[in-house]
Design an enzyme around this catalytic site. Sequence first.
Site, PDB file in Angstrom:
ATOM      1  N   LYS A 190       0.842  -1.211   0.000  1.00 62.67           N
ATOM      2  CA  LYS A 190       0.000   0.000   0.000  1.00 62.67           C
ATOM      3  C   LYS A 190       0.866   1.245   0.000  1.00 62.67           C
ATOM      4  O   LYS A 190       0.659   2.162  -0.808  1.00 62.67           O
ATOM      5  CB  LYS A 190      -0.886   0.016   1.246  1.00 62.67           C
ATOM      6  CG  LYS A 190      -1.546   1.372   1.521  1.00 62.67           C
ATOM      7  CD  LYS A 190      -2.379   1.418   2.765  1.00 62.67           C
ATOM      8  CE  LYS A 190      -1.648   1.728   4.008  1.00 62.67           C
ATOM      9  NZ  LYS A 190      -1.360   3.148   4.289  1.00 62.67           N
ATOM     10  N   ASN A 191       1.875   1.276   0.875  1.00 63.16           N
ATOM     11  CA  ASN A 191       2.655   2.515   1.033  1.00 63.16           C
ATOM     12  C   ASN A 191       3.656   2.740  -0.081  1.00 63.16           C
ATOM     13  O   ASN A 191       4.245   3.800  -0.187  1.00 63.16           O
ATOM     14  CB  ASN A 191       3.323   2.548   2.410  1.00 63.16           C
ATOM     15  CG  ASN A 191       2.286   2.754   3.501  1.00 63.16           C
ATOM     16  OD1 ASN A 191       1.138   3.090   3.212  1.00 63.16           O
ATOM     17  ND2 ASN A 191       2.676   2.528   4.743  1.00 63.16           N
TER      18      ASN A 191
ATOM     19  N   CYS B 196      -4.986  13.055  11.962  1.00 61.21           N
ATOM     20  CA  CYS B 196      -5.732  11.799  11.855  1.00 61.21           C
ATOM     21  C   CYS B 196      -5.656  11.145  13.232  1.00 61.21           C
ATOM     22  O   CYS B 196      -5.091  11.708  14.160  1.00 61.21           O
ATOM     23  CB  CYS B 196      -5.145  10.907  10.770  1.00 61.21           C
ATOM     24  SG  CYS B 196      -3.642  10.102  11.278  1.00 61.21           S
TER      25      CYS B 196
ATOM     26  N   ARG C  41       0.174  14.871  12.399  1.00 63.65           N
ATOM     27  CA  ARG C  41       0.618  14.601  11.035  1.00 63.65           C
ATOM     28  C   ARG C  41       0.843  15.897  10.233  1.00 63.65           C
ATOM     29  O   ARG C  41       0.224  16.147   9.215  1.00 63.65           O
ATOM     30  CB  ARG C  41      -0.382  13.708  10.295  1.00 63.65           C
ATOM     31  CG  ARG C  41      -0.804  12.470  11.008  1.00 63.65           C
ATOM     32  CD  ARG C  41       0.236  11.385  11.131  1.00 63.65           C
ATOM     33  NE  ARG C  41       0.659  10.807   9.884  1.00 63.65           N
ATOM     34  CZ  ARG C  41       0.035   9.805   9.261  1.00 63.65           C
ATOM     35  NH1 ARG C  41      -1.062   9.338   9.770  1.00 63.65           N
ATOM     36  NH2 ARG C  41       0.507   9.309   8.139  1.00 63.65           N
TER      37      ARG C  41
ATOM     38  N   ASP D 271       4.570   0.917  11.941  1.00 60.73           N
ATOM     39  CA  ASP D 271       3.358   0.277  11.391  1.00 60.73           C
ATOM     40  C   ASP D 271       3.190  -1.160  11.854  1.00 60.73           C
ATOM     41  O   ASP D 271       2.189  -1.787  11.534  1.00 60.73           O
ATOM     42  CB  ASP D 271       3.380   0.305   9.854  1.00 60.73           C
ATOM     43  CG  ASP D 271       3.238   1.719   9.337  1.00 60.73           C
ATOM     44  OD1 ASP D 271       3.480   1.940   8.137  1.00 60.73           O
ATOM     45  OD2 ASP D 271       2.922   2.616  10.137  1.00 60.73           O
TER      46      ASP D 271
ATOM     47  N   ARG E 121      -8.544  -0.229   4.127  1.00 56.27           N
ATOM     48  CA  ARG E 121      -7.579   0.715   3.544  1.00 56.27           C
ATOM     49  C   ARG E 121      -6.232   0.036   3.295  1.00 56.27           C
ATOM     50  O   ARG E 121      -5.468   0.467   2.455  1.00 56.27           O
ATOM     51  CB  ARG E 121      -7.371   1.894   4.501  1.00 56.27           C
ATOM     52  CG  ARG E 121      -8.630   2.637   4.822  1.00 56.27           C
ATOM     53  CD  ARG E 121      -8.353   3.922   5.528  1.00 56.27           C
ATOM     54  NE  ARG E 121      -7.325   4.676   4.822  1.00 56.27           N
ATOM     55  CZ  ARG E 121      -6.775   5.782   5.297  1.00 56.27           C
ATOM     56  NH1 ARG E 121      -7.120   6.231   6.489  1.00 56.27           N
ATOM     57  NH2 ARG E 121      -5.870   6.440   4.618  1.00 56.27           N
TER      58      ARG E 121
HETATM   59  C1  EPZ Z   1       4.198   7.148   6.079  1.00 58.07           C
HETATM   60  O1  EPZ Z   1       3.427   8.191   6.643  1.00 58.07           O
HETATM   61  C2  EPZ Z   1       3.284   5.934   6.004  1.00 58.07           C
HETATM   62  N1  EPZ Z   1       2.145   6.239   5.138  1.00 58.07           N
HETATM   63  C3  EPZ Z   1       2.788   5.585   7.403  1.00 58.07           C
HETATM   64  O2  EPZ Z   1       2.004   4.391   7.286  1.00 58.07           O
HETATM   65  C4  EPZ Z   1       4.003   5.289   8.282  1.00 58.07           C
HETATM   66  O3  EPZ Z   1       3.562   5.033   9.598  1.00 58.07           O
HETATM   67  C5  EPZ Z   1       4.953   6.496   8.276  1.00 58.07           C
HETATM   68  O4  EPZ Z   1       5.319   6.820   6.925  1.00 58.07           O
HETATM   69  C6  EPZ Z   1       6.229   6.219   9.068  1.00 58.07           C
HETATM   70  O5  EPZ Z   1       6.890   5.120   8.521  1.00 58.07           O
HETATM   71  C7  EPZ Z   1       2.305   6.153   3.798  1.00 58.07           C
HETATM   72  O6  EPZ Z   1       3.372   5.846   3.296  1.00 58.07           O
HETATM   73  C8  EPZ Z   1       1.087   6.448   2.952  1.00 58.07           C
HETATM   74  P1  EPZ Z   1       6.319  10.494   8.115  1.00 58.07           P
HETATM   75  P2  EPZ Z   1       4.009   9.707   6.629  1.00 58.07           P
HETATM   76  O7  EPZ Z   1       6.271  11.740   7.322  1.00 58.07           O
HETATM   77  O8  EPZ Z   1       4.804   9.922   5.390  1.00 58.07           O
HETATM   78  C9  EPZ Z   1       6.493  13.865  11.441  1.00 58.07           C
HETATM   79  C10 EPZ Z   1       0.159   2.986   7.664  1.00 58.07           C
HETATM   80  O9  EPZ Z   1      -0.347   2.493   8.690  1.00 58.07           O
HETATM   81  N2  EPZ Z   1       6.368  14.810  10.316  1.00 58.07           N
HETATM   82  O10 EPZ Z   1       7.480   9.558   7.938  1.00 58.07           O
HETATM   83  O11 EPZ Z   1       2.896  10.623   6.919  1.00 58.07           O
HETATM   84  C11 EPZ Z   1       5.235  13.044  11.643  1.00 58.07           C
HETATM   85  O12 EPZ Z   1       4.306  13.740  12.444  1.00 58.07           O
HETATM   86  C12 EPZ Z   1       0.611   4.440   7.658  1.00 58.07           C
HETATM   87  O13 EPZ Z   1       0.362   2.346   6.599  1.00 58.07           O
HETATM   88  C13 EPZ Z   1       6.532  16.172  10.568  1.00 58.07           C
HETATM   89  O14 EPZ Z   1       6.770  16.590  11.699  1.00 58.07           O
HETATM   90  O15 EPZ Z   1       4.982   9.652   7.893  1.00 58.07           O
HETATM   91  C14 EPZ Z   1       5.754  11.811  12.314  1.00 58.07           C
HETATM   92  O16 EPZ Z   1       5.926  12.086  13.696  1.00 58.07           O
HETATM   93  C15 EPZ Z   1       0.360   5.137   8.974  1.00 58.07           C
HETATM   94  N3  EPZ Z   1       6.417  17.035   9.525  1.00 58.07           N
HETATM   95  C16 EPZ Z   1       7.139  11.617  11.695  1.00 58.07           C
HETATM   96  O17 EPZ Z   1       7.479  12.879  11.114  1.00 58.07           O
HETATM   97  C17 EPZ Z   1       6.187  16.608   8.246  1.00 58.07           C
HETATM   98  O18 EPZ Z   1       6.127  17.445   7.334  1.00 58.07           O
HETATM   99  C18 EPZ Z   1       7.189  10.563  10.592  1.00 58.07           C
HETATM  100  O19 EPZ Z   1       6.160  10.880   9.670  1.00 58.07           O
HETATM  101  C19 EPZ Z   1       6.032  15.219   8.017  1.00 58.07           C
HETATM  102  C20 EPZ Z   1       6.143  14.335   9.067  1.00 58.07           C
END
Ligand code: EPZ
Length: 427
Positions: free
Chosen positions: A22-23, A123, A128, A313, A405
């Site tokens: 998915k990701n 969410c 996020r 995850d 999802r």
């Molecule tokens: C991706 O989300 C995945 N989703 C998530 O999977 C996964 O948990 C996450 O990466 C971490 O591996 C998809 O790929 C569609 P991040 P993403 O940006 O990109 C902070 C699932 O269950 N952050 O790596 O949104 C954020 O708040 C989902 O399949 C900022 O501060 O995650 C978090 O604490 C859930 N500012 C950390 O970074 C930003 O601009 C990591 O988030 C972006 C992120």
Amino acid sequence: MDSIHIVGGKRLEGAIPISGAKNAALTLLPCALLTEDALTLGNLPRLADVDNFSHLLNGLGASTKVEGVRKGEFGRRMTLHARDIASTVAPYDMVRKMRASILVLGPMLARAGEATVSLPGGCAIGDRPIDLHLRALEAMGAEIELAAGYVKAVAPRGRLPGGDYSFPVVSVGATENALMAASLATGRTQLFNAAREPEIVDLCNLLVAMGGKVDGIGSSHLIVDGVEGLHGCDYDVMPDRIEAGSYACAAGITGGSIDLIGARPHDMLAITNALAATGLVVEFHDRGMKVTADKPLRPLSISTAPYPGFPTDMQAQFMAMLCLAQGESFLEETIFENRYMHVPELRRMGASIDVRGRSAIVHGVAGLTGAQVMATDLRASMSLVLAGLMAEGETEVLRVYHLDRGYERLEEKLSAVGATIERRSAG
Ligand code: EPZ
């Protein structure tokens, strides 16, 4: 609203085919916006998020055509074709439903020189934010404006020059947006402290297959030399390491043995190391891996971390399994601030779990009892299904749209290895 009904206590045994990730799919799909050619993606999982994303792309001007799959098979092929960009606006009602919609920002900016995307909002698992996405694009020359709940990004002279950016926090999505934006820049972009998840590698490999220039693939220092244009190609999505890890936990929690067909071991060594540390037998083979429980589970100490660390995850799924371990397990969720919503529901099934901030202590118990439980987010709902697979009696998981999802035909896959599980539609 559908619900999933499980009668627990069955030892699961057999083979489960692993679907496309998915990701990975959610970052490969928007690459169709980067070229006026047709892009064909194979091994696409049949998931709500994939369908929603293709509808979003339709609204931006990409046609999407799906080749059906034969009964019992998995992995669809979808041909996407954004000959022209019809709109550069990703509206709130689309982005609200699926946060990953923010991943059209980089490619639209690269292809059309501008993009207006609704802020995704928070969410269940946390705030996020998308500040790192915006800072990275600014470092590449984009002008960013926030107004009325939307982000408007513009490339001043129609194309981004590119630039260097060092991520203060590892972000999968921000790395993906930056990579896609950089692929058509006029110059070089260097990303430091970039995310290294296998899904990022899949994106880099697709960009290269489309004629892009990316160095440092798999490392945290990515170098992208923008090209004049990208061409279409035919590319298969990588297998889903989180789906594979989730079904491995199903073997562990039911004392069973499941062959994960199509899983790619080298994507998931932190997961397989943790599985082995609980005492599960993990055997890699040329078609994937087999996970067998042949003794009681040992407790674990786990901290989630960016790849190649233990993936956030997988935290909820391991917590469900560790409810049955012989002793106390310690989990620390370092990535998201609110990713323990499955705990109150697991407690209602008899689990003994203490949560303090981002840490949780799981006290092993002899067994769980079935109950009516509520899913809150994708991976939390999978942890409830896992608990239901071994709980005594019937478990009803409500709000299964969360599951749809991220898990393709979950009931079919689990029934095939002996689970008593069915989906019921509410009226
Ligand atoms: C991706 O989300 C995945 N989703 C998530 O999977 C996964 O948990 C996450 O990466 C971490 O591996 C998809 O790929 C569609 P991040 P993403 O940006 O990109 C902070 C699932 O269950 N952050 O790596 O949104 C954020 O708040 C989902 O399949 C900022 O501060 O995650 C978090 O604490 C859930 N500012 C950390 O970074 C930003 O601009 C990591 O988030 C972006 C992120």
